[in-house]
Write a protein that holds these residues in place. Structure first.
Motif, short mmCIF file in Angstrom:
data_model
loop_
_atom_site.label_atom_id
_atom_site.label_comp_id
_atom_site.label_asym_id
_atom_site.label_seq_id
_atom_site.Cartn_x
_atom_site.Cartn_y
_atom_site.Cartn_z
N LEU A 143 30.73 34.54 31.32
CA LEU A 143 31.82 34.73 32.27
C LEU A 143 32.71 33.50 32.36
O LEU A 143 32.81 32.85 33.40
N GLU A 144 33.37 33.18 31.24
CA GLU A 144 34.27 32.03 31.24
C GLU A 144 35.61 32.45 31.83
O GLU A 144 36.54 32.88 31.12
N ASN A 145 35.69 32.30 33.12
CA ASN A 145 36.86 32.77 33.87
C ASN A 145 38.14 32.02 33.54
O ASN A 145 39.24 32.58 33.64
N CYS A 146 38.02 30.76 33.11
CA CYS A 146 39.23 29.98 32.88
C CYS A 146 40.06 30.51 31.71
O CYS A 146 41.25 30.20 31.60
N CYS A 147 39.46 31.33 30.86
CA CYS A 147 40.23 31.98 29.80
C CYS A 147 41.25 32.95 30.37
O CYS A 147 42.18 33.37 29.66
N TYR A 148 41.08 33.32 31.63
CA TYR A 148 41.94 34.32 32.26
C TYR A 148 42.88 33.72 33.31
O TYR A 148 43.54 34.46 34.03
N GLU A 166 54.71 35.70 29.50
CA GLU A 166 53.65 36.12 30.41
C GLU A 166 52.71 37.08 29.70
O GLU A 166 53.14 38.03 29.04
N HIS A 167 51.43 36.84 29.82
CA HIS A 167 50.44 37.67 29.14
C HIS A 167 50.41 39.06 29.75
O HIS A 167 50.58 39.21 30.97
N PRO A 168 50.22 40.11 28.94
CA PRO A 168 50.15 41.47 29.49
C PRO A 168 49.15 41.63 30.62
O PRO A 168 49.42 42.36 31.59
N LEU A 169 48.00 40.97 30.55
CA LEU A 169 47.01 41.09 31.63
C LEU A 169 47.57 40.54 32.94
O LEU A 169 47.37 41.11 34.01
N ALA A 170 48.26 39.41 32.85
CA ALA A 170 48.86 38.83 34.06
C ALA A 170 49.97 39.72 34.59
O ALA A 170 50.13 39.89 35.81
N ARG A 171 50.73 40.32 33.68
CA ARG A 171 51.82 41.19 34.11
C ARG A 171 51.29 42.46 34.75
O ARG A 171 51.85 42.96 35.74
#
Length: 475
Positions: free
Chosen positions: A196-201, A387-392
């Motif tokens: 669960l490396e959250n910092c990648c997100y 902006e990354h699609p996940l963030a969008r």
């Protein structure tokens, strides 16, 4: 030396399997007893532990059967576990069925979150060996492991052998032996094992990943990552006041010297550089400063003659590790949890066309004017464009739900999305093993005058044909 090391490893796994320790599985001190000899670095240099791989079919790009509703068991309802319970009440297609921790009062708190969200209460397990019972249940799809470091691998291995997918907190393993256990078990069972490396997100990391994939920085030759976080007060804080269970993190600081927590800084830049997918770590060298910060803090807080001040702490205040890749690129990784300085993960990416950095403030410099950083309005425009699609797609909700500013929610949402749709996970077991291997490898180097230490190829050659992780979305 070799027999002694193997014996201590067997003892540790036996203790873990019989659950006399960790996150409420009894005394953490008992677990540490078999992994605290700081000569482990010297021992490991003389053994075959570095290449303890077994034949197995690769799980690179593993896809498993879709799961319409992912039934989750969260083991470890401490700092991270209780936050996960809150986040998962907000994720469609996820159902918390079981919560497990020896501290029964925490289970009551977790179930209160579920009730307030209008969801069914989860089954509660609080016995010393109940984590094994949880893994044995046939109505669980995903084991979400938020226990202290020493139990990450034992629980993950046991869960996979009982047919469960696993998501486990960082680092996924604390020894090379454990890294190989994760890899070999995932290949044997064909189950997902995601750290669960959250910092990648995090939002800037996702944006720079997108920029890198579109060639904005050119060929990336160098990167920096770190975990610089003043944890002195938290390490000494009693659990009742919000500290770690049985001071488990302080125990590691007493008995190990290296980069104990590499993945927050390493994970994002490793993904950007395509590590395990077109390139891999070749070798590293590591050195630590002397230890001063914990002793000074203890003396000021408890008195110079207190047991805390007179204790021996092995962990150097600052550890710096340099990693060389097979294709001739470099990464610098730092760890410092005892110095009075602002939080930083560095996150610096340097390529043939430009540079990006996150700390102390976000900045990007690009050709043909790379001698200076972009103005704030130019930076904002660039970040919006990339902006990354996940963030969008889910960034706004992620910020509302929270979890380190929203990155935890994006990570969990994407994990469940992949499991529900039968997709490969963003981070696989090879990432978990490679990034976590720095824990022991750095200690081995530090204990041997910064000797060059080979990094195992946990992919067993699969990295050569794999391609860097693409820009993903949720539909």
């Amino acid at each position: 030396m070799k027999d002694k090391h193997k014996s201590s490893r067997r003892d540790f796994l036996k203790i873990a399997a019989m659950s006399s320790a960790a996150i409420g599985l009894g005394s953490i001190g008992n677990l540490f007893a078999n992994q605290t000899d700081n000569s482990i670095g010297n021992q490991s240099l003389q053994t075959g532990i570095i290449n303890d791989k077994k034949p197995g079919k690769s799980v690179m790009g593993l896809s498993c059967e879709p799961i319409e509703t992912v039934r989750i068991a969260i083991i470890g309802i401490g700092m991270r576990g209780i936050e996960a319970v809150h986040r998962y009440t907000q994720i469609e297609g996820a159902s918390i069925r079981v919560i497990c921790d020896v501290r029964a009062q925490l289970l009551k708190e977790a179930n209160s979150y579920l009730r307030k969200a209008g969801l069914p209460e989860a089954a509660e397990y609080s016995g010393d060996d109940d984590w094994m019972k949880v893994c044995q249940r046939d109505d669980i799809d995903l084991i979400y492991n938020c226990t202290p470091w020493n139990l990450h691998t034992p629980i993950a291995v046991y869960a996979m052998k009982h047919g469960k997918h696993v998501a486990l907190e960082v680092p996924a393993a604390v020894t090379i032996d454990e890294c190989w256990q994760l890899v070999n078990t995932a290949e044997e069972t064909r189950r997902h094992c995601m750290m669960l490396e959250n910092c990648c997100y995090d939002f800037f990391e996702l944006a720079t990943l997108n920029m890198a994939r579109q060639g904005l920085f050119g060929e990336i030759l160098y990167a920096e990552g770190a975990y610089i976080h003043d944890l002195r007060a938290l390490k000494f804080l009693d659990e009742a006041e919000g500290g770690y269970y049985n001071h488990w993190r302080l125990e590691f600081s007493k008995k190990h010297n290296g980069n104990l927590y590499p993945t927050h800084g390493l994970g994002p830049i490793a993904q950007i550089m395509g590590i395990n997918r077109g390139d891999r770590f070749d070798y590293l060298t590591s050195m630590s400063t002397k230890q001063t910060g914990l002793s000074l803090f203890a003396g000021e807080k408890y008195g110079q003659d207190s047991p805390e001040a007179r204790e021996t702490y092995l962990l150097g205040d600052m550890n710096t590790t340099l990693i060389q890749t097979v294709k001739g690129r470099n990464l610098l990784i730092q760890h410092d949890t005892t110095s009075p300085r602002p939080y930083s993960r560095l996150h610096l990416i340097s390529g043939t066309k430009g540079l990006a950095r996150k700390y102390p403030q976000q900045a990007i410099a690009l050709e043909p004017n790379a001698h200076k950083f972009l103005q704030s309005n130019e930076l904002d425009t660039l970040l919006s464009e990339y902006e990354h699609p996940l963030a969008r797609q889910i960034g706004e909700k992620a910020r509302q739900v929270g979890g380190h500013g929203g990155m935890d929610f994006i990570m969990d949402y994407r994990l469940i999305y992949c499991l529900r749709n039968g997709l490969p996970l963003d981070q696989d077991v090879y990432d978990a093993a490679t990034w976590s291997s720095i824990v022991q490898l750095s200690e081995m180097s530090v204990n041997n005058r910064s000797q060059l230490i080979e990094v195992p190829d946990f992919t067993k050659g699969a990295w050569e044909k794999a391609t860097p992780w693409p820009i993903v979305s949720i539909g």
